[in-house]
Motif scaffolding. Structure first.
Motif, PDB file in Angstrom:
ATOM      1  N   PRO A 203      32.728  26.323  83.797  1.00 12.36           N
ATOM      2  CA  PRO A 203      32.950  26.733  82.561  1.00 12.36           C
ATOM      3  C   PRO A 203      32.449  25.382  81.596  1.00 12.36           C
ATOM      4  O   PRO A 203      32.200  24.253  81.896  1.00 12.36           O
ATOM      5  CB  PRO A 203      34.672  26.227  82.569  1.00 12.36           C
ATOM      6  N   HIS A 204      32.187  25.716  80.299  1.00 19.66           N
ATOM      7  CA  HIS A 204      31.520  24.562  79.379  1.00 19.66           C
ATOM      8  C   HIS A 204      32.520  24.565  78.231  1.00 19.66           C
ATOM      9  O   HIS A 204      32.774  25.470  77.551  1.00 19.66           O
ATOM     10  CB  HIS A 204      30.110  25.378  79.036  1.00 19.66           C
ATOM     11  N   THR A 205      32.887  23.173  77.912  1.00 21.11           N
ATOM     12  CA  THR A 205      33.598  22.928  77.008  1.00 21.11           C
ATOM     13  C   THR A 205      32.933  22.723  75.767  1.00 21.11           C
ATOM     14  O   THR A 205      31.681  23.201  75.475  1.00 21.11           O
ATOM     15  CB  THR A 205      34.320  21.658  77.202  1.00 21.11           C
ATOM     16  N   GLY A 206      33.535  22.171  74.594  1.00 19.57           N
ATOM     17  CA  GLY A 206      32.583  22.075  73.306  1.00 19.57           C
ATOM     18  C   GLY A 206      33.764  22.182  72.371  1.00 19.57           C
ATOM     19  O   GLY A 206      35.110  22.459  72.288  1.00 19.57           O
ATOM     20  N   SER A 207      33.164  21.621  70.962  1.00 16.23           N
ATOM     21  CA  SER A 207      34.151  21.704  69.696  1.00 16.23           C
ATOM     22  C   SER A 207      34.821  23.154  69.366  1.00 16.23           C
ATOM     23  O   SER A 207      34.176  24.130  69.333  1.00 16.23           O
ATOM     24  CB  SER A 207      33.534  20.754  68.886  1.00 16.23           C
ATOM     25  N   MET A 208      35.974  22.902  68.762  1.00 14.60           N
ATOM     26  CA  MET A 208      36.448  24.095  68.126  1.00 14.60           C
ATOM     27  C   MET A 208      37.370  23.729  66.938  1.00 14.60           C
ATOM     28  O   MET A 208      37.621  22.419  66.739  1.00 14.60           O
ATOM     29  CB  MET A 208      37.464  24.854  69.124  1.00 14.60           C
ATOM     30  N   ALA A 209      37.292  24.595  66.086  1.00 15.00           N
ATOM     31  CA  ALA A 209      38.000  24.433  64.712  1.00 15.00           C
ATOM     32  C   ALA A 209      39.516  24.920  64.641  1.00 15.00           C
ATOM     33  O   ALA A 209      39.752  26.015  65.273  1.00 15.00           O
ATOM     34  CB  ALA A 209      37.056  24.731  63.624  1.00 15.00           C
ATOM     35  N   TYR A 210      40.332  24.103  63.991  1.00 20.10           N
ATOM     36  CA  TYR A 210      41.483  24.847  63.431  1.00 20.10           C
ATOM     37  C   TYR A 210      41.646  24.871  61.966  1.00 20.10           C
ATOM     38  O   TYR A 210      40.836  24.121  61.297  1.00 20.10           O
ATOM     39  CB  TYR A 210      42.994  23.967  63.946  1.00 20.10           C
ATOM     40  N   ASN A 211      42.608  25.504  61.153  1.00 17.66           N
ATOM     41  CA  ASN A 211      42.559  25.435  59.999  1.00 17.66           C
ATOM     42  C   ASN A 211      44.096  25.364  59.721  1.00 17.66           C
ATOM     43  O   ASN A 211      45.128  25.777  60.131  1.00 17.66           O
ATOM     44  CB  ASN A 211      42.179  26.952  59.404  1.00 17.66           C
ATOM     45  N   ASP A 212      44.612  24.495  58.573  1.00 14.18           N
ATOM     46  CA  ASP A 212      45.912  24.003  58.343  1.00 14.18           C
ATOM     47  C   ASP A 212      46.673  25.277  58.138  1.00 14.18           C
ATOM     48  O   ASP A 212      48.152  25.078  58.086  1.00 14.18           O
ATOM     49  CB  ASP A 212      45.799  22.792  57.222  1.00 14.18           C
ATOM     50  N   THR A 213      46.174  26.204  57.535  1.00 14.26           N
ATOM     51  CA  THR A 213      46.915  27.398  56.935  1.00 14.26           C
ATOM     52  C   THR A 213      47.353  28.280  58.065  1.00 14.26           C
ATOM     53  O   THR A 213      48.197  29.340  58.031  1.00 14.26           O
ATOM     54  CB  THR A 213      46.400  28.234  55.925  1.00 14.26           C
ATOM     55  N   ILE A 214      46.691  28.194  59.379  1.00 14.02           N
ATOM     56  CA  ILE A 214      46.920  29.175  60.283  1.00 14.02           C
ATOM     57  C   ILE A 214      47.491  28.458  61.653  1.00 14.02           C
ATOM     58  O   ILE A 214      47.030  27.268  61.877  1.00 14.02           O
ATOM     59  CB  ILE A 214      45.360  29.719  60.702  1.00 14.02           C
ATOM     60  N   PRO A 215      48.371  29.154  62.366  1.00 18.89           N
ATOM     61  CA  PRO A 215      48.963  28.495  63.545  1.00 18.89           C
ATOM     62  C   PRO A 215      47.848  27.891  64.426  1.00 18.89           C
ATOM     63  O   PRO A 215      47.019  28.745  64.733  1.00 18.89           O
ATOM     64  CB  PRO A 215      49.906  29.719  64.300  1.00 18.89           C
ATOM     65  N   LYS A 216      48.234  26.894  65.089  1.00 23.63           N
ATOM     66  CA  LYS A 216      47.092  26.470  66.257  1.00 23.63           C
ATOM     67  C   LYS A 216      47.442  27.109  67.376  1.00 23.63           C
ATOM     68  O   LYS A 216      48.584  26.525  68.046  1.00 23.63           O
ATOM     69  CB  LYS A 216      47.055  24.960  66.214  1.00 23.63           C
ATOM     70  N   ILE A 217      46.627  27.588  68.068  1.00 20.05           N
ATOM     71  CA  ILE A 217      46.880  28.429  69.380  1.00 20.05           C
ATOM     72  C   ILE A 217      45.945  27.515  70.262  1.00 20.05           C
ATOM     73  O   ILE A 217      44.780  27.375  70.098  1.00 20.05           O
ATOM     74  CB  ILE A 217      46.692  29.775  69.167  1.00 20.05           C
ATOM     75  N   PRO A 218      46.360  27.586  71.629  1.00 21.34           N
ATOM     76  CA  PRO A 218      45.345  27.081  72.713  1.00 21.34           C
ATOM     77  C   PRO A 218      44.163  27.937  72.856  1.00 21.34           C
ATOM     78  O   PRO A 218      44.198  28.906  72.701  1.00 21.34           O
ATOM     79  CB  PRO A 218      46.370  27.159  73.946  1.00 21.34           C
TER      80      PRO A 218
END
Lengths: 458, 458
Positions: A203-218
């Motif tokens: 598996p290859h990791t890497g950056s991901m984004a969240y957005n403050d107005t939307i629930p943060k999911i794993p």
């Protein structure tokens, strides 16, 4: 036409001819030094084995700062310093495999290799899966069908694109935006196919984004082989269930450093040609290709020019930017800090595409700058470098141009075929670097810096 | 000058423009087929894992003949056949390490990794060592100083040569001629530094020569790391002693085969464009790069063109020559046999430089032929191929030109940096082949065969 061709050849070689003798001899000495008395390979080994995985804010990143700082002092550069920068700190913690169970028996039938995406929240999730190829698929599915599901983004990188970064660029939106897209439709977690052209178990990791107005999911990445298997299993059993647990943690920001080495210019001491890579690396392996190689090659550029007793007109800098992978804080701070001191960069060169045989340079600047630099191409051809063209230079040099649009940015482009076998995965180890390919890259960069120092950038 | 440049560009692109649309589209389809529906990678795995080490005359070579014959029948080529050829048969047998003992204690202080050179006589030898860099050193040493010694040829490959086959070419005389040179001065055995640019623990075998008028003495290769160590030990103790035992055997000649697959031409059915590699491989590993890759890529060339329903004007052949490594019997028999049947070859293309990313083609023919083929270069550039120039094509196609000097010979040239890490050593395994690099090579070859078939060779 033959006659015209000869006339053209003759005329076109006139400006080159003047350079050719002195420059081609000097460049030959650069390559000879890199290939016969090179330090890049043992130095990269030291970084990979003694500092190792070095995500921003980690103890390993701190070791990498000390190691490269000491290394450049040892090479007796004119100035070596650490530039403080506050960086985010995220820790992977424990992560399970992806447990796949049939809809009927609820018994696990297959564990698949996954890893947490960088920056994900922790979580323990279980549920049905909905497979999509991207936002174009997902946006048209009614929210109630996505709600409480685990969204599986499974669009492969496009194998037809010969330049593999192109394939990455058109595929990585799933990893970066996947959690936002899925959560906006009510999903409870995300599984993304690894950004890898090879079918394998890493598996290859890497950056991901969240957005403050939307629930943060794993969000996790599954290996390409795992993605293929999961997709096949879903064909047979659309209601199969998957589960995973990740315990990653976001800590408070930590103090870290860019590391800078400099040989001071004779004519324009306060004007700079910077060549660099990023010192931080994902935590799955040793960051050998991404981007230990670029850091060490940048140090090697200055070391080679110093060894050859080249006295530069501009100040030459080797820069190790911190936090490219998950924040770009180092690059932004470098541009801000230099600007605040009135330091004028004439060029920023980034080496962040792996330690493979050099193929060319991408120029991000004016057409006059591109035309000027393209004139040097004949000097590179005998070293297998045939491409100097417009293109994106890289993330870490970007902020320099935002401060001052006269700065030309250059991206070093080695052969791209193998890069995504290693990128952000457990395979990115020193053993997967070929000594000559690494050394040729350092020599190509040193040659470019030499020409740029001698002839300016336009 | 800018105006002249534009005129030139315009004129020079006229002849290309006519080709460009149709040809660049067709070549794009070739690359797409190779990269998305390619068979080269699984087929090479089959050859490496099911036939394995396949020195001429061995049971494994016989398996490789059957495997490739059956494979091409399965792909439904128009004609597939085995062409009988008598080949030499040599077996490695047991080999010791190189035991190094001090002159004083006679106790072994270090065992170093060695392997028998291909074709060496057996023997068990012990004695003092004389280190030389080649015949230039050795010829000037009085015979009595060489007599009964073991000559250690330790000239490294020249790391400065960017094209590594150049470095091999100027170094391999030690391996080929070493036993003759040493025996002519009265030595009793030979140790040769492995032909490898990397410092590692793998000895590299390869062919060597004897001469009927000079005693045949045993010859082995020592790993590059072993060579460095032996040289250091000799500095400290010039009278140290080494010993080794090898039990290799020369058997009587064995019957074997070239394997030929053909798609018959529509316009010139009795004129041939042959593309091939050699099916035999040294016995240390799986012959993945040398030259399983070339064989499988040659099969893939015909398979891709058939998949795309291309109806060739000439007859296209995929040829697996037997016995390139230690005799060239297959290549000679192929040229002789074709000639005896009145088969006219227009081109012979050899793929025997490893499964790396394609960089170009070497043309061995008239300047008219070179000029003609060079016109196709713009069609290759987007695939990273920038070099079409005069140069040696390869050993297996050579006999075709000896029979008929109108045949153009072409050598496929992939990136050369990693080749000698694997060449003739235990490291030449399937796992060290990158899928995309292998596939891009097959596509480059198929594109060349397509252009050659369509536009002839001059």
């Amino acid at each position: 036409m033959k006659k015209l061709f000869l006339i053209f050849l003759f005329l076109s070689t006139l400006p080159v001819a003047a350079q050719t003798q002195e420059d081609s001899l000097f460049i030959a000495r650069i390559f000879e030094t890199a290939l016969t008395q090179g330090r890049a390979y043992p130095d990269l080994k030291e970084l990979c084995k003694n500092a190792g995985p070095r995500l921003s804010g980690s103890a390993e990143a701190a070791k990498a700062v000390e190691l490269t700082y000491t290394k450049m002092q040892g090479y007796d550069f004119d100035t070596v310093y650490r530039m403080p920068v506050l960086v985010p700190r995220w820790e992977r913690g424990y992560e399970s495999q992806l447990m796949v169970s049939t809809s009927e028996t609820k018994v696990t039938v297959r564990p698949l290799p996954i890893c947490a995406l960088g920056g994900t929240v922790a979580g323990s999730v279980e549920g049905e899966v909905i497979e999509v190829m991207g936002w174009n698929d997902l946006k048209d599915i009614p929210d109630e069908q996505v709600k409480d599901k685990i969204v599986f983004f499974n669009r492969p990188m496009d194998a037809r694109m010969v330049y593999t970064f192109g394939a990455y660029g058109t595929c990585v939106d799933q990893r970066v935006m996947g959690a936002i897209w899925a959560a906006s439709k009510g999903a409870k977690a995300v599984v993304v196919r690894s950004m890898n052209l090879r079918i394998d178990d890493f598996p290859h990791t890497g950056s991901m984004a969240y957005n403050d107005t939307i629930p943060k999911i794993p969000a996790v990445a599954v290996s390409t082989q795992g993605a293929e298997e999961l997709s096949e299993l879903l064909q047979k059993d659309p209601h199969l269930r998957v589960a995973y647990t990740i315990s990653s943690q976001r800590h408070k920001d930590a103090m870290s450093y860019n590391v800078v080495g400099q040989i001071t210019g004779q004519t324009f001491p306060n004007q700079y040609i910077a060549v660099g890579g990023h010192l931080d690396a994902w935590d799955m392996a040793e960051g050998a290709h991404d981007d230990g190689a670029g850091c060490i090659q940048s140090i090697e550029v200055l070391r080679i020019l110093k060894t050859l007793e080249y006295a530069p007109r501009y100040s030459l800098r080797s820069v190790m930017w911190m936090n490219e992978e998950n924040g770009l804080k180092g690059a932004r701070e470098y541009a801000r800090y230099c600007d605040s001191l009135g330091e004028k960069h004439v060029a920023g060169i980034e080496a962040d595409r792996g330690a493979f045989a050099p193929r060319g340079f991408f120029i991000q600047g004016s057409s006059a700058q591109l035309e000027h630099i393209r004139k040097w191409l004949p000097l590179f051809e005998e070293y297998g470098i045939y491409v100097i063209k417009g293109g994106g230079a890289g993330a870490d040099v970007g902020p320099l141009q935002q401060k001052d649009d006269s700065v030309v940015l250059i991206g070093f482009v080695p052969d791209s075929q193998r890069y995504f076998d290693f990128h952000h995965a457990a395979t990115d180890t020193f053993e997967n670097v070929n000594r000559r390919e690494l050394e040729l890259g350092a020599a190509a960069l040193a040659s470019l810096v030499y020409l740029m120092d001698k002839y300016g950038v336009e």
